[in-house]
Scaffold this active site. Structure first.
Site, PDB file in Angstrom:
ATOM      1  N   HIS A   1       0.902  -1.172   0.061  1.00 57.61           N
ATOM      2  CA  HIS A   1       0.011  -0.066   0.073  1.00 57.61           C
ATOM      3  C   HIS A   1       0.733   1.040  -0.127  1.00 57.61           C
ATOM      4  CE1 HIS A   1      -2.340  -3.245   1.576  1.00 57.61           C
ATOM      5  NE2 HIS A   1      -3.500  -2.620   1.448  1.00 57.61           N
TER       6      HIS A   1
ATOM      7  N   PRO B   1      -6.319  -5.797  11.020  1.00 57.84           N
ATOM      8  CA  PRO B   1      -7.665  -5.785  11.318  1.00 57.84           C
ATOM      9  C   PRO B   1      -8.012  -4.603  11.518  1.00 57.84           C
ATOM     10  CG  PRO B   1      -6.658  -7.489  12.283  1.00 57.84           C
ATOM     11  CD  PRO B   1      -5.537  -6.948  12.026  1.00 57.84           C
ATOM     12  N   LEU B   2      -8.812  -3.680  10.636  1.00 54.90           N
ATOM     13  CA  LEU B   2      -8.901  -2.305  10.946  1.00 54.90           C
ATOM     14  C   LEU B   2      -9.837  -2.152  12.284  1.00 54.90           C
ATOM     15  CD1 LEU B   2      -9.345  -1.039   7.261  1.00 54.90           C
ATOM     16  CD2 LEU B   2      -7.590  -0.764   8.511  1.00 54.90           C
TER      17      LEU B   2
ATOM     18  N   ASP C   1     -10.054   5.737   7.311  1.00 61.05           N
ATOM     19  CA  ASP C   1     -11.625   5.590   7.264  1.00 61.05           C
ATOM     20  C   ASP C   1     -11.976   4.232   7.727  1.00 61.05           C
ATOM     21  OD1 ASP C   1     -11.930   8.144   5.889  1.00 61.05           O
ATOM     22  OD2 ASP C   1     -10.776   7.482   4.230  1.00 61.05           O
ATOM     23  N   GLY C   2     -11.224   3.463   7.411  1.00 60.00           N
ATOM     24  CA  GLY C   2     -11.690   1.997   7.925  1.00 60.00           C
ATOM     25  C   GLY C   2     -11.758   1.905   9.422  1.00 60.00           C
TER      26      GLY C   2
ATOM     27  N   HIS D   1      -4.302   3.075  -3.310  1.00 60.37           N
ATOM     28  CA  HIS D   1      -4.377   2.514  -1.952  1.00 60.37           C
ATOM     29  C   HIS D   1      -3.468   1.193  -1.953  1.00 60.37           C
ATOM     30  CE1 HIS D   1      -6.423   0.787   1.622  1.00 60.37           C
ATOM     31  NE2 HIS D   1      -6.302  -0.353   0.755  1.00 60.37           N
TER      32      HIS D   1
ATOM     33  N   ARG E   1     -18.438 -19.863  38.019  1.00 65.02           N
ATOM     34  CA  ARG E   1     -18.449 -18.443  37.931  1.00 65.02           C
ATOM     35  C   ARG E   1     -18.210 -18.065  39.423  1.00 65.02           C
ATOM     36  NH1 ARG E   1     -24.208 -15.956  37.529  1.00 65.02           N
ATOM     37  NH2 ARG E   1     -25.446 -17.878  38.213  1.00 65.02           N
TER      38      ARG E   1
ATOM     39  N   GLU F   1     -18.064  -5.611  24.074  1.00 63.26           N
ATOM     40  CA  GLU F   1     -17.233  -6.780  23.974  1.00 63.26           C
ATOM     41  C   GLU F   1     -15.936  -6.658  23.115  1.00 63.26           C
ATOM     42  OE1 GLU F   1     -20.420  -6.944  23.349  1.00 63.26           O
ATOM     43  OE2 GLU F   1     -21.359  -7.713  25.320  1.00 63.26           O
TER      44      GLU F   1
ATOM     45  N   PHE G   1     -20.950 -14.372  24.110  1.00 60.02           N
ATOM     46  CA  PHE G   1     -20.656 -13.207  23.141  1.00 60.02           C
ATOM     47  C   PHE G   1     -19.057 -13.159  22.977  1.00 60.02           C
ATOM     48  CE2 PHE G   1     -24.354 -11.903  25.812  1.00 60.02           C
ATOM     49  CZ  PHE G   1     -25.255 -12.274  24.540  1.00 60.02           C
TER      50      PHE G   1
ATOM     51  N   ASP H   1     -32.886 -19.014  28.924  1.00 59.85           N
ATOM     52  CA  ASP H   1     -32.359 -17.799  28.029  1.00 59.85           C
ATOM     53  C   ASP H   1     -32.596 -18.497  26.536  1.00 59.85           C
ATOM     54  OD1 ASP H   1     -32.248 -15.624  29.429  1.00 59.85           O
ATOM     55  OD2 ASP H   1     -30.219 -15.976  29.965  1.00 59.85           O
TER      56      ASP H   1
ATOM     57  N   HIS I   1     -28.405 -17.706  23.852  1.00 55.73           N
ATOM     58  CA  HIS I   1     -27.513 -17.697  24.738  1.00 55.73           C
ATOM     59  C   HIS I   1     -26.724 -18.941  24.997  1.00 55.73           C
ATOM     60  CE1 HIS I   1     -29.374 -13.621  25.316  1.00 55.73           C
ATOM     61  NE2 HIS I   1     -28.873 -13.517  26.679  1.00 55.73           N
TER      62      HIS I   1
ATOM     63  N   ARG J   1     -22.536 -21.554  34.915  1.00 56.99           N
ATOM     64  CA  ARG J   1     -23.503 -20.617  35.232  1.00 56.99           C
ATOM     65  C   ARG J   1     -23.915 -21.527  36.739  1.00 56.99           C
ATOM     66  NH1 ARG J   1     -29.726 -20.267  34.166  1.00 56.99           N
ATOM     67  NH2 ARG J   1     -30.137 -18.466  35.412  1.00 56.99           N
TER      68      ARG J   1
HETATM   69  C1  LIG Z   1     -11.345  -5.290   9.625  1.00 58.63           C
HETATM   70  C2  LIG Z   1     -10.854  -5.306   8.226  1.00 58.63           C
HETATM   71  N1  LIG Z   1     -11.948  -5.325   7.140  1.00 58.63           N
HETATM   72  C3  LIG Z   1     -11.237  -5.128   6.016  1.00 58.63           C
HETATM   73  C4  LIG Z   1      -9.907  -5.094   5.559  1.00 58.63           C
HETATM   74  C5  LIG Z   1      -9.361  -5.033   4.121  1.00 58.63           C
HETATM   75  N2  LIG Z   1      -9.047  -3.522   4.253  1.00 58.63           N
HETATM   76  C6  LIG Z   1      -7.726  -3.213   4.321  1.00 58.63           C
HETATM   77  S1  LIG Z   1      -7.412  -1.546   3.871  1.00 58.63           S
HETATM   78  C7  LIG Z   1      -9.084  -1.320   3.415  1.00 58.63           C
HETATM   79  C8  LIG Z   1      -9.368   0.180   3.321  1.00 58.63           C
HETATM   80  C9  LIG Z   1      -9.217   1.174   4.430  1.00 58.63           C
HETATM   81  O1  LIG Z   1      -9.323   2.350   3.729  1.00 58.63           O
HETATM   82  P1  LIG Z   1      -8.815   3.610   4.735  1.00 58.63           P
HETATM   83  O2  LIG Z   1      -8.804   3.140   6.178  1.00 58.63           O
HETATM   84  O3  LIG Z   1      -9.412   4.680   4.205  1.00 58.63           O
HETATM   85  O4  LIG Z   1      -7.404   3.417   4.350  1.00 58.63           O
HETATM   86  P2  LIG Z   1      -6.567   4.138   2.962  1.00 58.63           P
HETATM   87  O5  LIG Z   1      -7.374   3.749   1.851  1.00 58.63           O
HETATM   88  O6  LIG Z   1      -6.461   5.464   3.611  1.00 58.63           O
HETATM   89  O7  LIG Z   1      -5.106   3.850   3.070  1.00 58.63           O
HETATM   90  C10 LIG Z   1      -9.649  -2.502   3.818  1.00 58.63           C
HETATM   91  C11 LIG Z   1     -11.045  -2.625   3.437  1.00 58.63           C
HETATM   92  C12 LIG Z   1      -9.046  -5.051   6.897  1.00 58.63           C
HETATM   93  N3  LIG Z   1      -7.658  -5.112   6.705  1.00 58.63           N
HETATM   94  N4  LIG Z   1      -9.555  -5.038   8.193  1.00 58.63           N
END
Ligand SMILES: Cc1ncc(C[n+]2csc(CCOP(=O)(O)OP(=O)(O)O)c2C)c(N)n1
Length: 847
Positions: free
Chosen positions: A189, A291-292, A331-332, A437, A533, A589, A614, A646, A650, A697
């Site tokens: 990237h 993982p965003l 953004d993610g 990107h 618990r 969570e 959960f 439940d 659950h 439980r």
């Molecule tokens: C939870 C998650 N979902 C999807 C992705 C795949 N992914 C990697 S980058 C991206 C786009 C992210 O966009 P942004 O945060 O705006 O980054 P930029 O384009 O500005 O580098 C995605 C969907 C990921 N890494 N994590």
């Protein structure tokens, strides 16, 4: 036309109205704040950035408002190139532009009403400078006043100008290393590193207290790259600042954590520049991201940890812990729910040591965010209670630095900086597009970009002369000085507060204090018994007293999970009481999982809790804990059908199988109260593995350990709990948790019938798998193939222990809403069912 607007509290309402009108009229409006109504704010903080943007041409015209408009005009006119006028009438609004080339219109928010103000604005924006001779002459005289002043200033500011060049060179080095690495790897990237290089440069070289020589110094400022796909930013900066490698024993290795060769081998096997930031693989990475949303949430845990550490260990004149956390996100991270959960909690807890910088570039993989993401993010963060700032140009290091300074001065709430940037900055064909990107720019475009940066077009992986030195003189010196000062402070602290100092040292090495296991309960045999618990709650309360830095909380289920620390002085963690040890995560969570990780990365022994069902909501963070090898744990209660009424929403079914599938995660499902104690004894001693406890439980009989084997067998993952003396068993019953006592009951009946059965309590597959083959064979002799496993969960995987011909009494469907007894009958979790299965197994073998 791009119009910038700024105000303090005196014109806040007017600014909001004018912005709406300007937007509706089709102007591009850049808002320089204020973003919230704060009667204590100061107009220069908003008007000067606006004036600078007008002077540099980033916006075409400015509107500056304060109560009377006087202050706004006075300070705007201090900025070279600005011609600001305080105007109250229609005539001057036009004349000011035509004759005096006015480029900022100042108004009094308390002196003109919205209708007059809108008339003034329209008139002012419609007017043009006449360029008549006499006006040109007059303006030339005004301009000469500024030129004279600039000349004198520049003479005395020669050094900063050189620094400015070195800064630019360093930034372009980050950019081009990133571009070259992605190009070479044929994946990665490039766009975001190109855009955010000035930000990362400014945070690292101008602001952060971080010593590259000692990346694990406890009071270092933390840097989290939550948009982990932009990892080349991190590899470039770790390399250029020459951060040193550290091993798992916390020893410095005397070599850089990321070499230029690693960068050349970006994303290749064994390179210290992998695809995404990986804690535990590369020194200097504070947390694994990719993982965003995980990074931002984890950074909340780091900030929370600092507050707790400061509360426990700081003393007058001894600020042992006062680090800040800088988090960069995209953004993610803003779209993911975990980002919202954790932002909400961070503001509630008043974490003013936490700063998130949001890369507001409007681009994600599928294109422009106008397709998916049109909310007002700044307003959202204001509503959470964050201090929201905006830097309208990601290349403007001074404004970035200024915003970071405002962060450091802001008390009582975290800071969110909206940074307007251009993905793929400098790329003639890819800037501001999703093409920048996630794919290499391509050879031709790389040349064009380098040309735009004034970089040698054919150079690859170039670090120009002076760049390493520039970083050494910046973060290198500042970090070394800060760490040395801290080390001296800590030496004096140790003299005065030796016990506290010892705690800090043990904590840093993930050691346990002497006596950590004293007073752990022993539960007497009891057919009625107590719930898993309940036993867990008792153990937690002992451990939290024995280990000062051991604490956590639940996602609003504390009273059910029995995780509340009830001993005197345990306290509750809130903004005003950051020394409390009961955390309340709220019903969040996922954020809880990441926050617990962030606390652990700050060396606390942290835990989270909720219903086992959960755990799904926290799973991505648990997975990262395993990947990062963090010794966190989760107390998950209501582990099976015990939830009874439940119903299936659950009742966990697939959760054990799913968590057992995570490499490195220790999953434990104890059978009675004493197994709970032993499970904790095992978990607490882990230094590099997370653990999950699945706790019942309902009450489970406390087994008579004078009759059956001691619960210490838990430390082996599985052990022979009950056997028939005198030789090999005919059948083995293997169970975990609440099903163990059913197996014991069946065993007793089988014995009475003259059938030689063995009960194996198997609280943890993971631990058992790490025992010697000899031990495993002693528990499950390979030649005894008549086997029955009993577990109120998905049967997936049990064939590993019962073989293809064995029988698993488990769940093949979801549960149901009914009292537990009825569910046990419906799904076959009764001794009679086990006995029948055992006999069938023996019969099969005989046949
Ligand atoms: C939870 C998650 N979902 C999807 C992705 C795949 N992914 C990697 S980058 C991206 C786009 C992210 O966009 P942004 O945060 O705006 O980054 P930029 O384009 O500005 O580098 C995605 C969907 C990921 N890494 N994590």
């Amino acid at each position: 036309m791009r119009v910038g607007i700024a105000t303090d509290h005196g014109g806040f309402a007017l600014k909001e109205e004018l912005m709406a009108k300007l937007n509706a009229a089709g102007y591009k409006v850049v808002d320089f704040g204020a973003y919230s109504l704060n009667p204590h704010d100061d107009y220069p903080d908003f008007v000067v950035p606006l004036a600078e943007a007008v002077a540099s041409g980033k916006v075409d015209r400015g509107l500056a408002i304060c109560g009377s408009g006087v202050g706004a005009s006075v300070c705007a006119n201090k900025v070279p190139g600005i011609r600001a006028g305080l105007i109250h009438d229609h005539f001057s609004a036009r004349q000011g532009v035509e004759d005096d080339h006015m480029n900022i219109l100042c108004m009094g928010g308390r002196t003109v009403g919205p209708a007059v103000a809108w008339d003034l604005v329209q008139t002012y924006l419609a007017a043009d400078y006449s360029q008549a001779d006499r006006h040109l002459r007059r303006l030339a005289k005004v301009a000469s006043l500024e030129t004279q002043r600039l000349k004198t200033q520049n003479a005395s500011e020669e050094k900063p100008m050189i620094d400015e060049q070195a800064a630019q060179l360093s930034i372009n080095t980050i950019r081009t290393l990133s571009i070259d690495a992605v190009q070479q790897a044929k994946s990665g990237h490039p766009g975001t590193p190109m855009a955010l290089a000035p930000l990362v440069y400014t945070i690292w070289n101008r602001v952060m207290n971080f010593d590259p020589q000692d990346p694990i110094w406890p009071n270092r400022d933390r840097f989290v790259l939550s948009n982990g796909h932009a990892s080349m930013l991190l590899w470039s900066i770790l390399h250029l600042t020459q951060v040193q490698a550290v091993n798992a024993e916390y020893e410095r290795l005397g070599q850089p954590s990321v070499t230029l060769d690693d960068i050349r081998r970006f994303r290749q096997l064994d390179s210290k520049a992998p695809g995404h930031p990986e804690y535990h693989w590369v020194s200097g990475v504070e947390t694994t991201t990719g993982p965003l949303g995980q990074g931002v949430a984890t950074s909340v845990g780091m900030a929370l940890a600092q507050k707790w550490l400061a509360s426990r260990y700081n003393r007058p004149d001894f600020n042992i812990f006062d680090y800040k956390v800088y988090t960069v996100c995209g953004d993610g991270c803003m779209m993911e729910g975990i980002g919202s959960e954790s932002a909400s909690l961070a503001a509630h807890l008043g974490l003013d040591n936490l700063c998130w910088v949001w890369d507001n570039n409007h681009i994600t993989i599928e294109g422009n965010t106008s397709m998916t993401f049109t909310e007002d993010v700044a307003a959202r963060f204001l509503a959470y209670g964050w201090n929201v700032l905006r830097v309208g140009d990601a290349n403007d290091m001074d404004r970035i630095e200024h915003a970071l300074e405002v962060f450091r001065q802001t008390k009582g709430r975290p800071t969110f900086i909206v940074l307007d940037s251009h993905i793929g900055y400098g790329s003639p064909h890819k800037q501001d597009t999703s093409a920048a990107h996630g794919e290499p720019l391509g050879d031709d475009e790389v040349r064009l970009v380098k040309r735009a940066y004034g970089w040698p077009e054919d150079a690859k992986f170039l670090v120009p002369d002076g760049v390493y030195e520039h970083f050494a003189a910046g973060i290198g010196k500042r970090g070394r000085d800060a760490r040395q000062k801290w080390t001296e402070l800590f030496t004096a602290y140790r003299e005065k507060y030796s016990e506290l100092a010892t705690e800090i040292e043990q904590m840093q090495k993930r050691e346990l204090p002497a006596g950590w296991n004293r007073n752990l309960p022993v539960f007497p045999a009891d057919p009625k018994g107590i719930a898993g618990r309940e036993a867990s709650g008792k153990v937690l309360n002992v451990l939290a007293q024995n280990i000062p830095w051991f604490f956590g909380g639940s996602a609003d289920l504390g009273p059910s999970n029995k995780t509340t620390l009830t001993y005197e002085g345990a306290g509750t963690f809130q903004a005003a009481t950051p020394g409390g040890k009961n955390l309340h995560f709220g019903i969040r969570e996922h954020a809880m999982g990441a926050i617990v990780n962030g606390m652990s990365l700050s060396k606390l022994r942290s835990f989270g809790a909720t219903f086992f069902i959960f755990s799904d909501y926290a799973r991505p963070a648990i997975r990262l804990a395993a990947l990062m090898e963090l010794p966190v744990f989760f107390a998950f209660t209501h582990d099976a059908m015990g939830d009874g009424e439940d119903g299936p929403t659950h009742q966990p079914v697939e959760h054990l199988a799913s968590l057992r599938a995570i490499p490195g995660l220790v999953t434990l499902r104890p059978a009675d109260a004493n197994e709970v104690v032993e499970a904790y004894r095992y978990i607490v001693q882990l230094r590099h593995q997370p653990a999950v406890l699945a706790l019942s439980r309902q009450a489970l009989p406390t087994l008579d350990r004078s009759k059956y084997a001691p619960a210490s067998g838990v430390s082996k993952g599985a052990y022979v709990l009950a056997d028939t003396p005198g030789g090999k068993p005919d059948v083995i019953l293997i169970a975990s948790g609440s099903e163990v006592s059913l197996a014991v009951e069946a065993h007793e009946k089988l014995r009475a019938d003259g059938i030689r059965s063995r009960v194996v309590s198997m609280p943890s597959w993971d631990i058992f798998e790490h025992q010697t083959q000899e031990y495993r064979d002693s528990v499950l002799p390979p030649d005894v193939t008549a086997r029955v496993a009993i577990e109120q969960a998905s049967t997936l995987g049990w064939e590993r222990y019962v073989g293809l011909t064995g029988r698993v009494i488990g769940m093949h469907t979801f549960g149901a809403s009914a009292p537990l007894k009825e569910l046990q009958r419906k799904f076959g979790f009764e001794p009679s069912e086990i006995i029948a299965a055992a006999k069938k197994q023996i019969g099969r073998r005989a046949a």
